[in-house]
Design a protein around this motif. Structure first.
Motif, PDB file in Angstrom:
ATOM      1  N   VAL A 279       0.846  -1.197   0.000  1.00  0.00           N
ATOM      2  CA  VAL A 279       0.000   0.000   0.000  1.00  0.00           C
ATOM      3  C   VAL A 279       0.884   1.250   0.000  1.00  0.00           C
ATOM      4  N   LEU A 280       0.569   2.197  -0.875  1.00  0.00           N
ATOM      5  CA  LEU A 280       1.317   3.455  -0.961  1.00  0.00           C
ATOM      6  C   LEU A 280       0.752   4.432   0.054  1.00  0.00           C
ATOM      7  N   GLY A 281       1.067   4.177   1.312  1.00  0.00           N
ATOM      8  CA  GLY A 281       0.518   4.986   2.395  1.00  0.00           C
ATOM      9  C   GLY A 281       1.013   6.416   2.411  1.00  0.00           C
ATOM     10  N   THR A 282       2.169   6.683   1.782  1.00  0.00           N
ATOM     11  CA  THR A 282       2.702   8.046   1.775  1.00  0.00           C
ATOM     12  C   THR A 282       1.842   9.003   0.949  1.00  0.00           C
ATOM     13  N   LEU A 283       0.979   8.461   0.102  1.00  0.00           N
ATOM     14  CA  LEU A 283       0.085   9.317  -0.683  1.00  0.00           C
ATOM     15  C   LEU A 283      -1.071   9.850   0.148  1.00  0.00           C
ATOM     16  N   HIS A 284      -1.309   9.244   1.301  1.00  0.00           N
ATOM     17  CA  HIS A 284      -2.398   9.675   2.176  1.00  0.00           C
ATOM     18  C   HIS A 284      -1.913   9.793   3.620  1.00  0.00           C
ATOM     19  N   PRO A 285      -1.010  10.742   3.896  1.00  0.00           N
ATOM     20  CA  PRO A 285      -0.510  10.878   5.270  1.00  0.00           C
ATOM     21  C   PRO A 285      -1.610  11.367   6.214  1.00  0.00           C
ATOM     22  N   ARG A 286      -1.444  11.018   7.493  1.00  0.00           N
ATOM     23  CA  ARG A 286      -2.384  11.432   8.537  1.00  0.00           C
ATOM     24  C   ARG A 286      -3.811  10.944   8.261  1.00  0.00           C
ATOM     25  N   THR A 287      -3.930   9.779   7.685  1.00  0.00           N
ATOM     26  CA  THR A 287      -5.248   9.184   7.458  1.00  0.00           C
ATOM     27  C   THR A 287      -5.247   7.746   7.995  1.00  0.00           C
ATOM     28  N   SER A 288      -6.395   7.099   7.950  1.00  0.00           N
ATOM     29  CA  SER A 288      -6.540   5.731   8.432  1.00  0.00           C
ATOM     30  C   SER A 288      -7.110   4.846   7.332  1.00  0.00           C
ATOM     31  N   ILE A 289      -6.524   3.682   7.173  1.00  0.00           N
ATOM     32  CA  ILE A 289      -7.043   2.642   6.283  1.00  0.00           C
ATOM     33  C   ILE A 289      -7.255   1.396   7.135  1.00  0.00           C
ATOM     34  N   THR A 290      -8.494   0.958   7.222  1.00  0.00           N
ATOM     35  CA  THR A 290      -8.827  -0.189   8.072  1.00  0.00           C
ATOM     36  C   THR A 290      -9.360  -1.331   7.222  1.00  0.00           C
TER      37      THR A 290
ATOM     38  N   ALA B  73     -10.295  -6.606  -1.632  1.00  0.00           N
ATOM     39  CA  ALA B  73     -11.051  -5.509  -1.032  1.00  0.00           C
ATOM     40  C   ALA B  73     -10.301  -4.184  -1.173  1.00  0.00           C
ATOM     41  N   LEU B  74      -8.985  -4.208  -1.035  1.00  0.00           N
ATOM     42  CA  LEU B  74      -8.184  -2.991  -1.233  1.00  0.00           C
ATOM     43  C   LEU B  74      -8.306  -2.494  -2.674  1.00  0.00           C
ATOM     44  N   VAL B  75      -8.313  -3.411  -3.614  1.00  0.00           N
ATOM     45  CA  VAL B  75      -8.494  -3.037  -5.023  1.00  0.00           C
ATOM     46  C   VAL B  75      -9.869  -2.421  -5.230  1.00  0.00           C
ATOM     47  N   ASP B  76     -10.894  -3.015  -4.632  1.00  0.00           N
ATOM     48  CA  ASP B  76     -12.256  -2.511  -4.790  1.00  0.00           C
ATOM     49  C   ASP B  76     -12.408  -1.129  -4.174  1.00  0.00           C
ATOM     50  N   ALA B  77     -11.650  -0.846  -3.100  1.00  0.00           N
ATOM     51  CA  ALA B  77     -11.723   0.460  -2.444  1.00  0.00           C
ATOM     52  C   ALA B  77     -10.908   1.518  -3.170  1.00  0.00           C
ATOM     53  N   GLY B  78     -10.120   1.118  -4.149  1.00  0.00           N
ATOM     54  CA  GLY B  78      -9.297   2.075  -4.882  1.00  0.00           C
ATOM     55  C   GLY B  78      -8.089   2.557  -4.107  1.00  0.00           C
ATOM     56  N   VAL B  79      -7.642   1.787  -3.134  1.00  0.00           N
ATOM     57  CA  VAL B  79      -6.452   2.159  -2.359  1.00  0.00           C
ATOM     58  C   VAL B  79      -5.221   2.003  -3.255  1.00  0.00           C
ATOM     59  N   PRO B  80      -4.375   3.042  -3.363  1.00  0.00           N
ATOM     60  CA  PRO B  80      -3.197   2.936  -4.242  1.00  0.00           C
ATOM     61  C   PRO B  80      -2.200   1.911  -3.718  1.00  0.00           C
ATOM     62  N   MET B  81      -1.753   1.013  -4.601  1.00  0.00           N
ATOM     63  CA  MET B  81      -0.787  -0.015  -4.229  1.00  0.00           C
ATOM     64  C   MET B  81       0.265  -0.129  -5.320  1.00  0.00           C
ATOM     65  N   ARG B  82       1.466  -0.462  -4.936  1.00  0.00           N
ATOM     66  CA  ARG B  82       2.545  -0.644  -5.911  1.00  0.00           C
ATOM     67  C   ARG B  82       2.456  -1.989  -6.605  1.00  0.00           C
ATOM     68  N   ALA B  83       1.699  -2.918  -6.021  1.00  0.00           N
ATOM     69  CA  ALA B  83       1.538  -4.249  -6.605  1.00  0.00           C
ATOM     70  C   ALA B  83       0.362  -4.934  -5.940  1.00  0.00           C
ATOM     71  N   LEU B  84      -0.161  -5.952  -6.599  1.00  0.00           N
ATOM     72  CA  LEU B  84      -1.130  -6.836  -5.971  1.00  0.00           C
ATOM     73  C   LEU B  84      -0.373  -7.954  -5.265  1.00  0.00           C
ATOM     74  N   PHE B  85      -1.057  -8.672  -4.401  1.00  0.00           N
ATOM     75  CA  PHE B  85      -0.406  -9.787  -3.725  1.00  0.00           C
ATOM     76  C   PHE B  85      -1.388 -10.934  -3.578  1.00  0.00           C
ATOM     77  N   CYS B  86      -0.868 -12.111  -3.356  1.00  0.00           N
ATOM     78  CA  CYS B  86      -1.711 -13.281  -3.162  1.00  0.00           C
ATOM     79  C   CYS B  86      -1.114 -14.145  -2.060  1.00  0.00           C
ATOM     80  N   GLY B  87      -1.960 -14.941  -1.436  1.00  0.00           N
ATOM     81  CA  GLY B  87      -1.523 -15.870  -0.416  1.00  0.00           C
ATOM     82  C   GLY B  87      -1.704 -17.299  -0.902  1.00  0.00           C
ATOM     83  N   VAL B  88      -0.744 -18.152  -0.592  1.00  0.00           N
ATOM     84  CA  VAL B  88      -0.818 -19.553  -1.004  1.00  0.00           C
ATOM     85  C   VAL B  88      -0.217 -20.418   0.106  1.00  0.00           C
ATOM     86  N   THR B  89      -0.807 -21.582   0.306  1.00  0.00           N
ATOM     87  CA  THR B  89      -0.339 -22.513   1.338  1.00  0.00           C
ATOM     88  C   THR B  89       0.094 -23.820   0.683  1.00  0.00           C
TER      89      THR B  89
END
Length: 227
Positions: free
Chosen positions: A106-117, A143-159
C-alpha cells in the motif's frame, strides 16, 4: 452475519465450489471471488477457496485518531473476526502478518495522517489455520483493489504442505495439514514476484523451505514477515 452467509451461499451456488475432488500434487481447489458486496465499506470482497470463505471490508483513507496518526503515511489497521466467539491469540497473530503484508504494497505516503482499516470476517472455516491465513490475504487484496487504495503491486496468499516423504502438496486440506510434517504459507507480489510474508510450521530442510523467486532460505518452525 446473515448477509455474509447469504453471500457465501450465493458464490458457492454460482461457481459450484466446495469439497469437490481434485487430482494429487500441485493443484488448487476451486476458488471464487466477488467484489463490491457491501454498501457501508469503501471497498469489499468475498474470497472462497475450498471450504474456507472470508469476507473483507476496507474503510478509508479516512480521518484518523490523533493517538494513531502518522505524519508521513497512512495508518493501516487489520481486524480479523472469527466465525464464532471473540478474537484470540491466533487471530491477533494473523492480523499482524496480514497488516505487514498490506503495508508492504500500500502506498501509504500518498495519504498521510489518514486511516485505512481492513476488516476480515471468517464466514466458513474448514479447520485449516494456514489455509485461512492465505484466504484472508487474498480477500484483503481484492477488497483494497475494490476500495481504490493505491498499491505498488497486488499480492496473493498460497499454502503448501510437505508430507513425510517430502512430496509438496499445494493448497492442502485440513486432513493433509494434520498429516504433513511441515506447512508453509507465503504472500507474493505480482510485479517483482518477491516474497512479502512467510508463516511456517513444522520441520523442513533449507532446500525444501527455499521461497520461490528469492535466494533466501526460510527458518525452520518460524513465523515472520518481510517488507
Amino acid at each position: 452475519m446473515e448477509e455474509e452467509m447469504h453471500t457465501d451461499a450465493k458464490i458457492r451456488a454460482e461457481t459450484g465450489t466446495g469439497s469437490s475432488p481434485r487430482g494429487p500434487g500441485c493443484s488448487l481447489r476451486h476458488f471464487a471471488c466477488e467484489q463490491n458486496l457491501l454498501s457501508r465499506p469503501d471497498g469489499s470482497a468475498s474470497f472462497l477457496q475450498g471450504d474456507t470463505s472470508v469476507l473483507a471490508g476496507v474503510y478509508g483513507p479516512s480521518e484518523v485518531k490523533v493517538s494513531k496518526e502518522i505524519f508521513n503515511k497512512a495508518t493501516l489497521e487489520v481486524i480479523l473476526r472469527p466465525k464464532i466467539g471473540l478474537p484470540g491469540v491466533a487471530e491477533k497473530s494473523r492480523e499482524r502478518l496480514i497488516r505487514n503484508t498490506c503495508e508492504a504494497v500500500v502506498l501509504g505516503t500518498l495519504h498521510p495522517r489518514t486511516s485505512i482499516t481492513v476488516v476480515l470476517q471468517v464466514v466458513s472455516d474448514a479447520g485449516s489455520g494456514a489455509q485461512l491465513l492465505a484466504c484472508c490475504l487474498n480477500a484483503a487484496c481484492m477488497a483494497l483493489v475494490d476500495a481504490g487504495v493505491p498499491m505498488r503491486a497486488l499480492f496473493c496468499g498460497v499454502t503448501c504442505a510437505l508430507d513425510s516423504d517430502g512430496t509438496l502438496v499445494l493448497d492442502p486440506t485440513s486432513k493433509q495439514e494434520k498429516e504433513a510434517r511441515a506447512v508453509l504459507t507465503f504472500a507474493l507480489d505480482n510485479v517483482e514476484r518477491k516474497l512479502l510474508m512467510s508463516s511456517t510450521k513444522g520441520l523442513f530442510s533449507d532446500a525444501e523451505g527455499s521461497a520461490p523467486s528469492t535466494n533466501q532460505s526460510l527458518p525452520r518452525s518460524s513465523s515472520s514477515a518481510w517488507l
